[in-house]
Write a protein that holds these residues in place. Structure first.
Motif, PDB file in Angstrom:
ATOM      1  N   GLN A  23       0.809  -1.215   0.000  1.00 23.77           N
ATOM      2  CA  GLN A  23       0.000   0.000   0.000  1.00 23.77           C
ATOM      3  C   GLN A  23       0.847   1.272   0.000  1.00 23.77           C
ATOM      4  O   GLN A  23       0.538   2.230  -0.724  1.00 23.77           O
ATOM      5  CB  GLN A  23      -0.918   0.013   1.227  1.00 23.77           C
ATOM      6  N   LEU A  24       1.890   1.284   0.812  1.00 17.38           N
ATOM      7  CA  LEU A  24       2.609   2.542   1.048  1.00 17.38           C
ATOM      8  C   LEU A  24       3.836   2.742   0.161  1.00 17.38           C
ATOM      9  O   LEU A  24       4.318   3.866   0.017  1.00 17.38           O
ATOM     10  CB  LEU A  24       3.026   2.631   2.524  1.00 17.38           C
ATOM     11  N   GLU A  33       3.718   5.335  -2.399  1.00 16.16           N
ATOM     12  CA  GLU A  33       3.721   6.693  -1.845  1.00 16.16           C
ATOM     13  C   GLU A  33       5.121   7.117  -1.408  1.00 16.16           C
ATOM     14  O   GLU A  33       5.287   8.168  -0.791  1.00 16.16           O
ATOM     15  CB  GLU A  33       2.772   6.772  -0.649  1.00 16.16           C
ATOM     16  N   TYR A  90       7.232   5.205   0.591  1.00 20.06           N
ATOM     17  CA  TYR A  90       7.704   4.552   1.819  1.00 20.06           C
ATOM     18  C   TYR A  90       8.639   3.384   1.487  1.00 20.06           C
ATOM     19  O   TYR A  90       8.478   2.719   0.455  1.00 20.06           O
ATOM     20  CB  TYR A  90       6.516   4.004   2.627  1.00 20.06           C
ATOM     21  N   ARG A 144      -5.568   4.269   6.356  1.00 18.58           N
ATOM     22  CA  ARG A 144      -6.062   5.496   5.701  1.00 18.58           C
ATOM     23  C   ARG A 144      -7.553   5.407   5.385  1.00 18.58           C
ATOM     24  O   ARG A 144      -8.124   6.342   4.881  1.00 18.58           O
ATOM     25  CB  ARG A 144      -5.307   5.816   4.399  1.00 18.58           C
ATOM     26  N   GLY A 184      -2.720  -6.677  -2.515  1.00 17.40           N
ATOM     27  CA  GLY A 184      -3.320  -5.406  -2.127  1.00 17.40           C
ATOM     28  C   GLY A 184      -3.631  -5.402  -0.639  1.00 17.40           C
ATOM     29  O   GLY A 184      -3.647  -6.446   0.006  1.00 17.40           O
ATOM     30  N   ALA A 185      -3.876  -4.203  -0.110  1.00 17.82           N
ATOM     31  CA  ALA A 185      -3.975  -4.051   1.346  1.00 17.82           C
ATOM     32  C   ALA A 185      -5.398  -3.868   1.839  1.00 17.82           C
ATOM     33  O   ALA A 185      -5.612  -3.518   2.993  1.00 17.82           O
ATOM     34  CB  ALA A 185      -3.114  -2.869   1.788  1.00 17.82           C
TER      35      ALA A 185
END
Lengths: 238, 216
Positions: A173-174, A177, A179, B92, B144-145
């Motif tokens: 996920q990060l 971005e 990370y 998030r 995916g998260a």
């Protein structure tokens, strides 16, 4: 000056990493769980405002959010987070024949697996603004399913396997971005995880902290994929 | 395979329900242990499967289910676990630690409660423990998260199966995991895939302690 957050900074590896980063010129927000443990306050006397001590119980949503607010009052950004806090249990040898303690297994999971997520989310505002965007997770070989030879330790091993999975999903996920991640197995250390310092172990916290700090702050991602490495640099399978 | 005594834990899942019928039609005695609470009995419909309702989160309820299995079947040859509770949430987007804990309790601790309670009835049987798991339990494939808490609970369960295999393999127990897209099979369970899963989970000629099969 770079800023780091270290959870479980009271003693053991967390304290050694805190001391190491301070001596390397970092500012450290140290998550303190034990109110009456004397080492962090002693360190504060030496480093003054570069060490910010915040009460932090990573097993509590409320505590983590308060810690993030306290940190926000002191800094606009956090460059690196070291998710170090974890617990073990005196009940680890229980097995299916003797009966597992499911309440204790949930307690361990809440801290070892979910604690990292709480802290990551609560501090996202600060880490988004950081220059490194580095998340460092202290896991364990006990989370490696492929290498698992244990016949008990259910709660601890399951919590660490879940921690590894959580780190992998956050990586997915990060990473887009900006990370980067470090997943670390500290080796067989003389820890305080059962409450008192165990003399069983091959490594002292200071030795491990030296290797860990190097690994945590070095630039880039290892081969563009998430791996778990130990204190000697060896890669561990999932 | 025929003449075996099989308990399917989490048989309310449509795919597990199909498997119950496959084994029953082969000539086995099948107890469909369905996770749920009061009021869900109507959802079971009218069929000829022997069934019991239980709550995987409560030790007393799991023990009562196991007692019913013991009374009904005497010995148990195969215990098959298909406990699957999923929710979507990610960082998030409102990560909820309480929900993440519930998923662990259900998906990872539920199977342990069930196996622990059933073990006393399995010593005289074929000693096979099977698990239906989801493709999201993979640490090597990007997924995916969005299912953060669910995926973590699956990793924990995968570890528990490895430890069980280490602990019980020496006593003659064998473990099989069939990994498939459980969400897809919940919507539209495929007969052929259910039959395939039954085959790999109940192949008693193979005595390797632990095997994992990816089902497509």
């Amino acid at each position: 000056m770079h800023t780091a957050l270290v959870t479980g900074a009271d003693r053991g590896l967390g304290f050694a990493l805190t001391a190491r980063l301070l001596s390397d010129g970092w500012r450290v927000i140290a998550g303190r769980y034990l109110e009456d443990w004397p080492e962090l306050p002693a360190l504060a006397e030496r480093y003054g405002e570069r060490l910010v001590i915040v009460p932090l119980d990573i097993g509590s949503d409320e505590s983590v959010h308060i810690a993030a607010k306290l940190a926000s009052a002191q800094t606009n950004s956090v460059d690196l987070v070291i998710h170090n806090a974890a617990v073990s249990t005196p009940l680890k040898d229980l097995d299916l024949r003797g009966g597992l303690d499911y309440g204790d297994m949930k307690r361990i999971y809440n801290i070892n697996a979910l604690g990292m997520l709480r802290v990551t989310e609560a501090f996202l505002g600060l880490t988004d603004a950081g220059s490194m965007k580095r998340q460092c997770v202290v896991s364990s070989e006990a989370g490696s399913v492929e290498r698992c030879e244990r016949r008990a330790w259910y709660g601890y091993c399951m919590s660490k396997a879940a921690l590894n999975m959580g780190t992998m999903r956050l990586y997915e996920q990060l990473r887009p971005e900006g990370y980067t991640f470090r997943l670390f197995h500290p080796g067989w250390m003389k820890t305080y995880m059962s409450g008192v310092k165990s003399e069983e172990g091959e490594l002292e916290a200071d030795e491990v902290a030296e290797a860990a700090a190097r690994y945590f702050v070095e630039p880039g991602e290892a081969n563009g994929r998430l791996v778990m490495r130990d204190w000697s640099g060896k890669e561990w399978p999932w | 395979m025929a003449g075996k005594h099989i308990v399917v834990i989490g048989a309310e899942h449509p795919f597990a329900d199909r498997m119950c019928r496959v084994w029953r039609d082969e000539g086995n005695a099948v107890l469909a242990a369905r996770a749920g609470g009061a009021g869900n009995e109507a959802a079971a419909g009218t069929d000829e499967l022997e069934r019991v309702w239980f709550n995987p989160l409560e030790e007393a309820s799991v023990r009562a289910m196991a007692a019913k299995a013991g009374e009904t079947m005497g010995r148990i040859d195969l215990a098959i676990i298909c406990l699957d509770n999923r929710k979507e949430f990610a960082l998030r987007e409102g990560f909820d630690s309480g929900e993440a804990m519930e998923l662990y309790d259900y998906n990872a601790l539920g199977p342990l409660r069930a196996i622990e309670a059933l073990l006393p009835c399995m010593g005289e049987g074929s000693k096979r423990i099977g698990l239906l798991s989801d493709v999201r339990d993979s640490l090597t494939e990007p997924m995916g998260a969005r299912h953060l808490g669910y995926d973590m609970s699956l990793a924990a369960r995968r570890m528990s199966v490895q430890i069980m295999a280490n602990a019980l393999g020496g006593e003659g127990y064998t473990f099989r995991a069939a990994v498939l897209d459980l969400e897809r099979e919940r919507e539209e369970p495929r007969e052929e895939l259910a039959a395939g899963a039954c085959r790999v989970l109940s192949d008693l000629a193979d005595q390797e302690v632990l095997r994992v099969f990816r089902m497509e």
